[in-house]
Design a protein around this motif. Structure first.
Motif, PDB file in Angstrom:
ATOM      1  N   ARG A  83      20.541  13.593  43.813  1.00 14.18           N
ATOM      2  CA  ARG A  83      21.913  13.198  44.144  1.00 14.18           C
ATOM      3  C   ARG A  83      22.681  12.839  42.880  1.00 14.18           C
ATOM      4  O   ARG A  83      23.853  13.219  42.723  1.00 14.18           O
ATOM      5  CB  ARG A  83      21.899  12.023  45.121  1.00 14.18           C
ATOM      6  CG  ARG A  83      21.372  12.389  46.506  1.00 14.18           C
ATOM      7  CD  ARG A  83      21.070  11.165  47.335  1.00 14.18           C
ATOM      8  NE  ARG A  83      19.975  10.392  46.732  1.00 14.18           N
ATOM      9  CZ  ARG A  83      19.370   9.355  47.314  1.00 14.18           C
ATOM     10  NH1 ARG A  83      19.773   8.965  48.513  1.00 14.18           N
ATOM     11  NH2 ARG A  83      18.387   8.722  46.711  1.00 14.18           N
ATOM     12  N   SER A 189      33.158  15.918  48.724  1.00 16.60           N
ATOM     13  CA  SER A 189      33.194  16.042  50.190  1.00 16.60           C
ATOM     14  C   SER A 189      32.458  17.296  50.643  1.00 16.60           C
ATOM     15  O   SER A 189      31.663  17.262  51.583  1.00 16.60           O
ATOM     16  CB  SER A 189      34.642  16.085  50.687  1.00 16.60           C
ATOM     17  OG  SER A 189      35.271  14.832  50.534  1.00 16.60           O
ATOM     18  N   SER A 192      28.716  16.868  50.008  1.00 15.33           N
ATOM     19  CA  SER A 192      28.110  15.972  50.991  1.00 15.33           C
ATOM     20  C   SER A 192      27.839  16.706  52.298  1.00 15.33           C
ATOM     21  O   SER A 192      26.761  16.585  52.893  1.00 15.33           O
ATOM     22  CB  SER A 192      29.023  14.767  51.248  1.00 15.33           C
ATOM     23  OG  SER A 192      29.161  13.971  50.087  1.00 15.33           O
ATOM     24  N   ASP A 198      25.216  11.469  51.646  1.00 11.34           N
ATOM     25  CA  ASP A 198      26.478  10.772  51.455  1.00 11.34           C
ATOM     26  C   ASP A 198      26.712  10.574  49.954  1.00 11.34           C
ATOM     27  O   ASP A 198      26.380   9.522  49.391  1.00 11.34           O
ATOM     28  CB  ASP A 198      26.461   9.425  52.168  1.00 11.34           C
ATOM     29  CG  ASP A 198      27.831   8.736  52.137  1.00 11.34           C
ATOM     30  OD1 ASP A 198      28.743   9.267  51.480  1.00 11.34           O
ATOM     31  OD2 ASP A 198      27.957   7.672  52.753  1.00 11.34           O
ATOM     32  N   HIS A 200      29.576  10.423  48.428  1.00 14.16           N
ATOM     33  CA  HIS A 200      30.661   9.478  48.151  1.00 14.16           C
ATOM     34  C   HIS A 200      30.073   8.085  47.912  1.00 14.16           C
ATOM     35  O   HIS A 200      30.472   7.373  46.985  1.00 14.16           O
ATOM     36  CB  HIS A 200      31.653   9.433  49.316  1.00 14.16           C
ATOM     37  CG  HIS A 200      32.543  10.632  49.391  1.00 14.16           C
ATOM     38  ND1 HIS A 200      33.518  10.911  48.451  1.00 14.16           N
ATOM     39  CD2 HIS A 200      32.617  11.629  50.306  1.00 14.16           C
ATOM     40  CE1 HIS A 200      34.150  12.015  48.776  1.00 14.16           C
ATOM     41  NE2 HIS A 200      33.625  12.490  49.897  1.00 14.16           N
ATOM     42  N   GLN A 201      29.155   7.681  48.758  1.00 18.01           N
ATOM     43  CA  GLN A 201      28.534   6.383  48.627  1.00 18.01           C
ATOM     44  C   GLN A 201      27.708   6.319  47.341  1.00 18.01           C
ATOM     45  O   GLN A 201      27.695   5.314  46.636  1.00 18.01           O
ATOM     46  CB  GLN A 201      27.626   6.100  49.838  1.00 18.01           C
ATOM     47  CG  GLN A 201      27.140   4.654  49.933  1.00 18.01           C
ATOM     48  CD  GLN A 201      28.292   3.664  50.125  1.00 18.01           C
ATOM     49  OE1 GLN A 201      29.290   3.967  50.776  1.00 18.01           O
ATOM     50  NE2 GLN A 201      28.161   2.503  49.511  1.00 18.01           N
ATOM     51  N   GLU A 202      27.018   7.408  47.053  1.00 19.56           N
ATOM     52  CA  GLU A 202      26.211   7.477  45.842  1.00 19.56           C
ATOM     53  C   GLU A 202      27.074   7.361  44.595  1.00 19.56           C
ATOM     54  O   GLU A 202      26.689   6.730  43.612  1.00 19.56           O
ATOM     55  CB  GLU A 202      25.417   8.789  45.825  1.00 19.56           C
ATOM     56  CG  GLU A 202      24.435   8.914  44.681  1.00 19.56           C
ATOM     57  CD  GLU A 202      23.235   7.991  44.813  1.00 19.56           C
ATOM     58  OE1 GLU A 202      22.610   7.696  43.787  1.00 19.56           O
ATOM     59  OE2 GLU A 202      22.953   7.554  45.942  1.00 19.56           O
TER      60      GLU A 202
END
Length: 205
Positions: A83, A189, A192, A198, A200-202
């Motif tokens: 990631r 986006s 993901s 996810d 964005h969270q990473e």
């Protein structure tokens, strides 16, 4: 042995002169005399080192492709987490701004690829090498169970490179429809959705 070394230095100087001119004013309308004037040489002297302007610009393109691909490979070589590597790859693919000389150079020379098969072949090589980097990350993530790919790795990788190219082209225009941060979010986006992770969270960590 001194003469070959002088020739190498002169060739390197001409490549650098041509690179600066392309970055400053673009490739369309560029003439051999422009390079000769900037290098303070006669046009015939430039032709001694490069048979024609297209040969000189191919060398500029070759060096730009190598620098760009090497930089992308370097930023993704360190992290172990797929990631983190995927995010690093995404962040390294877009122009940093109007002053991003390397990206500007690649986009300018890409316009020649529409008319010259040799330039097109190098442009395809650039595309394929970036796809290969993405595929390696995606396959590693899938093998570790970190990614659940929505499509085969090559298709996802190609889509990511195409999205980068399209967004980057807009970012290099005089007036842009979005900024680099927005382009990065769009890429994240898609990544993901394509990997089931996810990102964005990473990216916030």
């Amino acid at each position: 042995m001194a003469r070959p070394k002088r020739q190498e230095r002169r060739r390197a100087q001409l490549v650098e002169v041509a690179r600066r001119i392309v970055v400053e004013q673009g490739v369309l309308g560029l003439r051999l005399t422009d390079v000769a004037r900037r290098a303070e040489l006669a046009p015939a002297s430039v032709l001694y080192y490069f048979a024609e302007l297209t040969e000189l610009l191919r060398e500029v393109q070759d060096q730009a492709v190598e620098r760009f691909c090497a930089a992308r490979a370097e930023v993704t070589a360190g992290p172990a987490d797929p990631r983190t590597r995927l995010l690093a790859m995404i962040n390294s693919g877009l122009p940093t701004g109007e002053d991003d000389e390397l990206c500007r150079l690649l986009y300018e020379l890409g316009t020649v690829a529409r008319r010259d098969p040799a330039y097109a072949a190098r442009h395809i090589d650039l595309f394929q090498r970036q796809v290969t980097l993405y595929v390696g990350i995606l396959e590693a993530g899938a093998a570790l169970g970190v990614f659940t790919l929505a499509d085969d790795p090559t298709t996802v990788a190609r889509n990511l490179v195409l999205l980068e190219d399209g967004a980057g082209l807009h970012l290099m225009q005089a007036v842009t429809p979005f900024d680099a941060a927005t382009a990065t979010r769009m890429l994240i986006s898609y990544a993901s959705a394509a990997t089931g992770a996810d990102l964005h969270q990473e990216a916030k960590r």
